[in-house]
Design an enzyme around this catalytic site. Structure first.
Site, PDB file in Angstrom:
ATOM      1  N   SER A 111      11.862 -41.626 -18.079  1.00 18.60           N
ATOM      2  CA  SER A 111      10.611 -40.931 -17.807  1.00 18.60           C
ATOM      3  C   SER A 111      10.401 -40.960 -16.296  1.00 18.60           C
ATOM      4  O   SER A 111      10.300 -42.029 -15.704  1.00 18.60           O
ATOM      5  CB  SER A 111       9.452 -41.615 -18.538  1.00 18.60           C
ATOM      6  OG  SER A 111       8.254 -40.926 -18.237  1.00 18.60           O
TER       7      SER A 111
ATOM      8  N   GLY B 128      -8.389  -8.535   5.571  1.00 16.83           N
ATOM      9  CA  GLY B 128      -9.023  -8.846   6.845  1.00 16.83           C
ATOM     10  C   GLY B 128      -8.051  -8.812   8.001  1.00 16.83           C
ATOM     11  O   GLY B 128      -8.438  -8.822   9.157  1.00 16.83           O
TER      12      GLY B 128
ATOM     13  N   ARG C 253      -2.911   3.213   8.833  1.00 21.81           N
ATOM     14  CA  ARG C 253      -3.281   1.909   8.249  1.00 21.81           C
ATOM     15  C   ARG C 253      -2.049   1.021   8.125  1.00 21.81           C
ATOM     16  O   ARG C 253      -0.986   1.458   7.712  1.00 21.81           O
ATOM     17  CB  ARG C 253      -3.877   2.089   6.857  1.00 21.81           C
ATOM     18  CG  ARG C 253      -5.241   2.740   6.810  1.00 21.81           C
ATOM     19  CD  ARG C 253      -5.801   2.653   5.389  1.00 21.81           C
ATOM     20  NE  ARG C 253      -7.114   3.282   5.293  1.00 21.81           N
ATOM     21  CZ  ARG C 253      -7.306   4.563   4.989  1.00 21.81           C
ATOM     22  NH1 ARG C 253      -6.279   5.369   4.758  1.00 21.81           N
ATOM     23  NH2 ARG C 253      -8.538   5.057   4.923  1.00 21.81           N
TER      24      ARG C 253
ATOM     25  N   TYR D  91      10.132 -33.309 -22.190  1.00 24.86           N
ATOM     26  CA  TYR D  91       8.673 -33.237 -22.282  1.00 24.86           C
ATOM     27  C   TYR D  91       8.034 -33.597 -20.952  1.00 24.86           C
ATOM     28  O   TYR D  91       8.672 -34.199 -20.082  1.00 24.86           O
ATOM     29  CB  TYR D  91       8.135 -34.166 -23.387  1.00 24.86           C
ATOM     30  CG  TYR D  91       8.274 -35.634 -23.086  1.00 24.86           C
ATOM     31  CD1 TYR D  91       7.300 -36.328 -22.353  1.00 24.86           C
ATOM     32  CD2 TYR D  91       9.391 -36.348 -23.516  1.00 24.86           C
ATOM     33  CE1 TYR D  91       7.432 -37.671 -22.076  1.00 24.86           C
ATOM     34  CE2 TYR D  91       9.539 -37.696 -23.244  1.00 24.86           C
ATOM     35  CZ  TYR D  91       8.561 -38.356 -22.512  1.00 24.86           C
ATOM     36  OH  TYR D  91       8.702 -39.681 -22.221  1.00 24.86           O
TER      37      TYR D  91
ATOM     38  N   HIS E  82      -8.442 -43.006  -5.217  1.00 25.20           N
ATOM     39  CA  HIS E  82      -8.521 -43.590  -6.564  1.00 25.20           C
ATOM     40  C   HIS E  82      -9.527 -42.841  -7.415  1.00 25.20           C
ATOM     41  O   HIS E  82      -9.244 -42.459  -8.556  1.00 25.20           O
ATOM     42  CB  HIS E  82      -8.904 -45.075  -6.444  1.00 25.20           C
ATOM     43  CG  HIS E  82      -9.057 -45.753  -7.767  1.00 25.20           C
ATOM     44  ND1 HIS E  82     -10.244 -45.839  -8.437  1.00 25.20           N
ATOM     45  CD2 HIS E  82      -8.135 -46.360  -8.566  1.00 25.20           C
ATOM     46  CE1 HIS E  82     -10.073 -46.493  -9.581  1.00 25.20           C
ATOM     47  NE2 HIS E  82      -8.790 -46.829  -9.675  1.00 25.20           N
TER      48      HIS E  82
ATOM     49  N   ARG F  46      -3.802  -0.666  -6.568  1.00 18.52           N
ATOM     50  CA  ARG F  46      -2.962  -1.862  -6.706  1.00 18.52           C
ATOM     51  C   ARG F  46      -3.382  -2.575  -7.981  1.00 18.52           C
ATOM     52  O   ARG F  46      -4.462  -2.313  -8.526  1.00 18.52           O
ATOM     53  CB  ARG F  46      -3.124  -2.783  -5.504  1.00 18.52           C
ATOM     54  CG  ARG F  46      -4.524  -3.282  -5.370  1.00 18.52           C
ATOM     55  CD  ARG F  46      -4.758  -4.152  -4.158  1.00 18.52           C
ATOM     56  NE  ARG F  46      -6.184  -4.469  -4.145  1.00 18.52           N
ATOM     57  CZ  ARG F  46      -6.816  -5.037  -3.140  1.00 18.52           C
ATOM     58  NH1 ARG F  46      -6.165  -5.322  -2.035  1.00 18.52           N
ATOM     59  NH2 ARG F  46      -8.097  -5.303  -3.228  1.00 18.52           N
TER      60      ARG F  46
ATOM     61  N   CYS G  69       6.084 -38.572 -16.425  1.00 17.47           N
ATOM     62  CA  CYS G  69       4.734 -39.061 -16.699  1.00 17.47           C
ATOM     63  C   CYS G  69       3.919 -39.234 -15.426  1.00 17.47           C
ATOM     64  O   CYS G  69       2.856 -39.828 -15.446  1.00 17.47           O
ATOM     65  CB  CYS G  69       4.775 -40.359 -17.486  1.00 17.47           C
ATOM     66  SG  CYS G  69       5.586 -41.703 -16.622  1.00 17.47           S
TER      67      CYS G  69
ATOM     68  N   MET H 187      -5.896  -6.424   8.120  1.00 18.80           N
ATOM     69  CA  MET H 187      -5.425  -5.048   8.159  1.00 18.80           C
ATOM     70  C   MET H 187      -5.977  -4.305   9.366  1.00 18.80           C
ATOM     71  O   MET H 187      -7.138  -4.431   9.713  1.00 18.80           O
ATOM     72  CB  MET H 187      -5.869  -4.353   6.891  1.00 18.80           C
ATOM     73  CG  MET H 187      -5.031  -3.173   6.546  1.00 18.80           C
ATOM     74  SD  MET H 187      -5.332  -2.698   4.849  1.00 18.80           S
ATOM     75  CE  MET H 187      -6.938  -1.954   5.016  1.00 18.80           C
TER      76      MET H 187
ATOM     77  N   LYS I 135       0.832  -1.205   0.000  1.00 17.86           N
ATOM     78  CA  LYS I 135       0.000   0.000   0.000  1.00 17.86           C
ATOM     79  C   LYS I 135       0.873   1.264   0.000  1.00 17.86           C
ATOM     80  O   LYS I 135       0.639   2.187  -0.797  1.00 17.86           O
ATOM     81  CB  LYS I 135      -0.896  -0.020   1.241  1.00 17.86           C
ATOM     82  CG  LYS I 135      -1.921   1.098   1.272  1.00 17.86           C
ATOM     83  CD  LYS I 135      -2.510   1.300   2.665  1.00 17.86           C
ATOM     84  CE  LYS I 135      -3.322   0.123   3.133  1.00 17.86           C
ATOM     85  NZ  LYS I 135      -4.691   0.151   2.603  1.00 17.86           N
TER      86      LYS I 135
END
Lengths: 886, 886
Positions: free
Chosen positions: A768, A100, A91, A856, A445, A332, A836, A102, A22
């Site tokens: 992999s 909340g 502040r 990849y 699962h 902001r 993977c 603050m 701020k």
């Protein structure tokens, strides 16, 4: 001596660490010449020094006084001036926004004397006393922790007795007296009358609020370090509650819900900011201000345009109009929905305000994933029947079924409802629109498979008592029977009786080719950013797909091959009987006979997959799970046989199965006879799979196709295991005419494989990473067992920032990944390296994999676009870091 | 061009790689001027070249011929000379001894012509034809693979018909004819008559024998690399079978059974070496030679003395006396029993032939372990009833019992017989002299626990059908009932009916203080070498001990503290009920009540341990196993409840337990809710243990003792887990008056702990590697599940040299250990680092741990002396390497 206080004219937005978000933005606006009330910021350094010693650092108050004097001089008004007192707002404002958390104290400077001066200057006695009571209330709460209720109770009582115009000045003066008594009772002394004392106590209270319980909990949840401290902003008060020509509001430079251009916001006449937050009176749309105060509205729009140009992003602001004069209290870069994020990023790039690279960093894979799922129309939804864990996003509506057979038999959409799922439920999950379970969490699962298939899933809905045999579930007094319609929301976990209207996902329709990019601004934005991601990314994206359908869908969604085809799913359903024969086989001849029957089925599986992925690599993993997983569970068989025996019956086939299951029982199947071990112990099993793949590929070659199969060996821990399988594979491949070259590689999923990657690379054409298992082994916990048992405790206590099954643990597991990549490539420079595990579809993890130099990632088909976007972002970020470090 | 052939006068014993062990030692003896028949060695290089191409390297035959000519010239006799032919012996001889793998062909050079010359020169026609038939037989077998049986059959038939003096010359000539026919039938051509052809074919056959099936299998078992190849030794024949003034024998410079000084051996008059091996005639003790041929005996003793001085170790030799002339055919450093190894090493050091350091490298921890166990008198043992796996060495005799209660109730020694064991059998195992199971291998529960306690154990005796309920086991037709006496040998795995006589272990009696070092030469030797090991070792040795008895025993055996006290054993037996209450507790109050009752019991446990180990560290591990392990298994409860239900009965308490066990069921308990996770999830559990330990220590302090407890946290994967427990521990410790400082450290048993050791060291006063779990996680297999399933396959296929649970896997798991030591010490230089897995008692692994820089190993009490010795050896070896690399 340290400098602990910065006037707004001294700082800028780069100083958020020191001045808080701020404070830095107030300084920036001041620097831009925007109308910010004069003031200054006490730094986070001062806060940290205070927290370390329990006392303000030497000279802090003097420094505050010096800056205060400058403000006073600039405004020509003075704190405590009985005729025309300067009032201050104090502040808090840390590096990271903590909504909340603050602490705010307004109207510092009022006391029994100056309240009259304020009344005189504003000509509004009621306003002056109202301001004084606000000060006592906020100060009481913030500095002395006096419960707000005690004050609110008195205020409500007064309001109830007051006339339609609200309490009069006299009543408010009496209220101030009451407030002062409440204050004295709690604080043990009278409300401080000295304005400077009020100021210093307020600053100190803000410092201390950093260590409050709720702030601590919030920071732990949000992974904000505990040692940052907060800054304190001290600003001259401006008043939006000085009559109809005053007011206060919030505004956005674009619509934060849709990203549409234009100024959006809310306005409240004759009010202070807290009144907006408290929701006592309803706001009006910002466009009303154009009517109420056209000049201020015009000025505000100019300022908003300036801010957006300057910040090069959506900004939100808080402003106050004091008797026709506009003041900016905060700005902001604003929060926005996923849809708005895409639209704004694409538009800003279009407008030339940011580059395409930058636009890509403004959106995340998680946002894209969110946009791909259909959603319920929030407005139209009734009270839910129950709420479970939102495990796989999406909105599904269908008739309740309780098993796979019913799911497959149904013509319309169905929701599969099970206490929990296992591999046998797979056909049902494929057939269903959604899956609902009463047990298990986000990595059960049901959850994992549903996410993999893009099915909506709500799991762990403990309020449901499911009776599969009777074909019904109950929630309290509601009984829901098979065939009734329910709706489930895979994001919020909500479950409704009946049909709740659904909004289709435009993005999904575009990604599957159903919509053109021009159809909608959101779709156009996704098209633009995903296109740029594909252009810049260095990481390939493959899909985990076990069936031709999955493979086709993955290809549609942009997959450049199959990175993982799990063959165990091919051994289920009707083939389970063959697998049972294989397991119960007596001697190699019977094993061979069972394998001979599996061979043509397996070949047909591979043929379909290679056809769907013609011209692209298809990595087939040889059978991984323990064989006993294809038999019924031990406890179930034990109960069946014990029951039969107690009834004096013969256990029959159950008895045979029980003997086999007992013999094969493993205390820890995850650490048992599976993967490459199975291949080395069960003669002919892997050879059958290799032959089926080679023959399928040969058939494709003869048909003029371009099959590119790869063989992947699971659970390798030592190069000699891989060498043995690779030898056998080469022998088999040499026997199949027309088969193409088929590379043989390995999963890296045991810590030992990673630690000996240099040796293993000598025998592996590719690696992999199986980061699911690698995570399990590195941490020594199994996903099946521990998530419910202690993950919530661990997340709460901050031991994990996030489940290591969701985003890769870069420190521990990631170290093994980096090490294996480096040593594998050192041993074999042309080694292809992918991942993977489920992490392959997690945007956070994809960033890690890109940085680790993988070739990849492979993820479930529905995550492919997400992975493409995340890979693009990662490439841009890597470029940025590189140019930063130059 | 390479040199492929070395005359015996060219080489020396340092060239074993090139010349093989036998060739190098022949050269060494030649160099020492000992009477070695002239000859030469064809190098392993030549063999490798042959094996690579399938043909002898260029110039090999020419080189052999050149060396042969030198031998001929030296002896003035010629290969193929019809009047006085030189004959040759051809023998294989690789770098490492491969007993039974060796190929030998004697009498090369004989043919239809030279046989007459040999008869003429020796004046012994019968001898000449006997030699010829020997040549055909050996050549046939070695070069053409003709089964020895075919020849032996004919020889036996002839012997059966011959008179008391054996076959005559004519009969042997006829036998040669028969042999030649057998040869031609198998080889497809006549027996080669050209002596040089015989020689080259023999050399070639020896080369090829390297790749024979049995050689391959042997090498795989012995971990001898496959690519070394063998050398071939070609030597002039000398004959021990030329009448009563000839003979052949083997001799040792000391007694290889006991180590006693003096020349030992066996001698056979009028015989060749093969006759000794074949065992056709009985040998006489070497001392007989003193009578038969005093001159040769005297010369032999001189030579033996020379060899022992030269080799500075026990040597064995093969020699032949040809008509009164002594020839040395082979020498090497001789094999010996464990007892002899100690005695010889100590004596050689005593005699100043070797240093004390060197003496220490001549014995192994495994040998010491062997000497600590009582043994059956091999001569007195009858046929065993069955043979199982020798899982924990020792000889135990006792009455059969089938459960713990019976074991505890028995007055005399008992053998506990179970299908397999579990923690409930612990009291029975403690009470028993030995343990016998029908299931499980060397790392089954029975085996591991028995080794830990020094109990004799035979497991996996599959021939036994054990019926615990009837109190009997059967082996074939034998039925053995409770109360009958059996004997079991934990080394050989043999099981006998009745009592087999046992020899007590002198070494064990010395180590426990019962015998003085002077009592016996073996004990004196162990005393001397163990003393030196203690003097030189840098590695401390602690013991794993859970009870005061164990701790006292460990201390007696030289342990410098307790490195691991497992607290789970303290929760068994009668306390199981309390643990059950803890598990079934409804809410924190009931949990607290159960813990309150456990506290004083736990405190008493610790008090006993701290008293027994006063002045030495006692590392207490907080509770590690999953709580459900204290409840009956799921399948058992399921069967009980299903049975009850089928009988229409109420399941009662079983039903309550079943619900709890189902709720707590874990698919992979090894990867579940245990260790530090348990401590963070079950409130007060760890605090109770810490408090009990602190209070016990405080009590010791007040009593004037010197308690040195340490708290060890199991299964840590992240520093934050450890920090949370350490915080709690500090809070508790601060509340206990008089408690000493108690360090808090952690097991390093998950790969992640090793990978983040630098972070973890910030919170840990010490590390202790739990290499059992670390091995399980790094390889991703559990000891419980996989050993039976595939370890045998893996060992056979050479994937493991030895089970990684037996000796540490230095490549994979060891890399984590080295990394954690380095990074832990970098973060905290005074970090103490030990190991408490089973590897801590394995000599091979101890060498690794010493090299890795650990401070101590902790092992079962009975392994403490073994570990002390192994640590001493490791220190000497490290010094040697250091000085070598200077």
């Amino acid at each position: 001596m340290s400098k602990y206080v910065y006037d707004f004219i001294e700082g800028d937005r780069s100083q958020a660490d020191l001045l808080g978000g701020k404070g830095a933005n107030l300084a920036e606006m001041t620097r831009l010449g925007l109308p910010v009330p004069p003031g200054f910021t006490v730094t986070t350094d001062a806060c940290r020094a205070y927290l370390a010693t329990g006392a303000p650092p030497d000279g802090l108050y003097e420094e505050i006084n010096a800056h205060l004097k400058e403000v006073e001089a600039r405004l020509d008004r003075w704190l405590g001036d009985p005729r025309d007192p300067l009032l201050l707002a104090v502040r808090s404002g840390g590096r990271y926004s903590m909504p909340g958390m603050m602490e705010t104290i307004l109207d510092i400077g009022l006391n029994d004397t100056t309240v009259a001066g304020l009344a005189a200057r504003t000509g509004d006695e009621r306003f002056a006393w109202d301001s004084y009571r606000r000060l006592i209330q906020m100060f009481g709460r913030t500095v002395h922790g006096i419960p707000a209720d005690e004050f609110e109770h008195e205020l409500a009582a007064l309001r109830a007795t007051a006339g339609p115009d609200g309490p009069g000045a006299g009543q408010l003066r009496d209220l101030v007296d009451t407030y002062k008594k409440i204050f004295a009772r709690h604080a043990g002394h009278d409300f401080p009358q000295a304005p400077h004392e009020q100021l210093f106590l307020a600053v100190r209270a803000v410092f201390e609020s950093w260590h409050s319980e709720r702030a601590r909990i919030y920071r732990r949840q949000e992974r904000i370090p505990d040692d940052l401290g907060t800054a304190v902003n001290v600003m001259a008060m401006v008043f939006g509650n000085l009559g109809p020509d005053s007011g206060t509001g919030v505004a956005f430079t674009r619509d934060p819900a849709t990203g549409a251009p234009g100024v959006y916001g809310d306005y409240l006449t004759d009010a202070q900011g807290e009144d907006v937050v408290a929701g006592i009176r309803n706001t009006v749309p910002l466009t009303e201000l154009a009517r109420l105060d056209p000049a201020s509205f015009h000025r505000l729009r100019e300022i908003m345009a300036t801010l957006e140009r300057h910040y090069r992003d959506l900004c939100d602001v808080e402003f106050t109009i004091e008797r026709g004069r506009l003041w900016m209290l905060q700005t902001r870069v604003g929060k926005r929905t996923a849809a708005a994020a895409f639209v704004i990023a694409a538009q800003l790039a279009e407008e030339g305000l940011i580059t395409a690279d930058e636009a890509l960093t403004r959106v995340t894979g998680a946002q894209l994933a969110q946009l791909m799922f259909p959603a319920f129309d929030a407005a139209g939804a009734p009270e839910p029947l129950a709420v479970g864990v939102g495990a796989s996003p999406g909105a599904a509506v269908g008739r309740v079924v309780f098993d796979s057979a019913a799911a497959a038999a149904s013509t319309g959409p169905v929701i599969l409802v099970r206490p929990e799922t296992n591999p046998d439920d797979l056909p049902g999950m494929i057939a269903a629109a959604g899956v609902l379970t009463s047990r298990g969490g986000k990595t059960s699962h049901a959850a994992v498979v549903a996410r993999g298939m893009g099915r909506t899933c709500v799991c762990g809905a403990e309020a449901l008592t499911i009776d599969v045999e009777r074909g019904e579930f109950t929630v309290g007094e509601h009984v829901v029977r098979a065939g009734e319609v329910i709706s489930i929301d895979g994001t919020s976990g909500r479950i409704w009786l009946g049909e709740v209207p659904v909004q289709p996902s435009l993005v999904a329709r575009y990604l599957t080719g159903e919509l053109r990019p021009e159809a909608d601004p959101l779709v156009a934005a996704v098209h633009r950013l995903l296109g740029h991601a594909d252009a810049v990314r260095t990481l390939g994206v493959r899909a985990n797909a076990d069936t031709p359908d999955d493979a086709r869908r993955a290809r549609e969604l942009g997959a450049a091959g199959v990175g993982l085809c799990r063959t165990e799913h091919m051994f289920l359903g009707e083939r389970r009987e063959l697998v049972e024969r294989l397991i119960l086989a007596d001697g190699p001849a019977e094993v061979g006979a069972a394998l001979d029957e599996l061979l043509p089925l397996q070949r047909a599986d591979f043929l379909g997959l290679l056809t769907a992925m013609d011209g692209l690599p298809v990595t087939v993993r040889l059978l991984d799970p323990p064989l006993h997983e294809f038999l019924p569970p031990l406890a179930e068989l034990t109960a069946r046989v014990a029951g039969a025996q107690a009834r004096g019956e013969e256990p029959g086939h159950d008895g045979v199965l029980l003997t086999a299951v007992r013999r094969m029982h493993e205390t820890n199947p995850m650490l048992g006879l599976r993967g490459v071990r199975l291949g080395l112990v069960v003669p002919g099993l892997f050879a059958m799979q290799v032959r089926a793949l080679a023959e399928a590929a040969a058939q494709r070659v003869r048909a003029g196709g371009d099959p590119r199969p790869e063989i992947m060996v699971p659970l390798v821990g030592d190069v000699r295991e891989l060498a043995a399988v690779a030898d056998e594979a080469r022998r088999v491949l040499a026997e199949v005419p027309d088969a193409p070259e088929i590379p043989v590689g390995t999963m890296i999923e045991t810590p030992r494989a990673a630690l000996t990657a240099g040796d293993i690379a000598a025998e592996a054409h590719f690696f992999s990473f199986g980061t699911n298992d690698l995570t399990q082994m590195t941490w020594a916990f199994s996903r099946d067992d521990v998530e419910g048992a202690f993950f919530s405790t661990y997340l709460e206590r901050g031991i994990f920032p996030v489940s290591p099954f969701e985003s890769i643990d870069a420190t521990g597991v990631g170290r093994l990944v980096r090490l294996a990549v480096a040593e594998g490539r050192a041993a074999r420079p042309d080694l292809t390296v992918g991942v993977c595990g489920e992490h392959g579809g997690d945007p956070e993890s994809i960033g890690f994999f890109a940085a680790a130099g993988l070739d990849y990632v492979s993820c479930s088909p529905y995550r492919v676009p997400v992975a493409r976007l995340a890979a693009g972002r990662a490439a841009v970020e890597a470029r940025t870091e590189k140019s930063d470090s130059r």
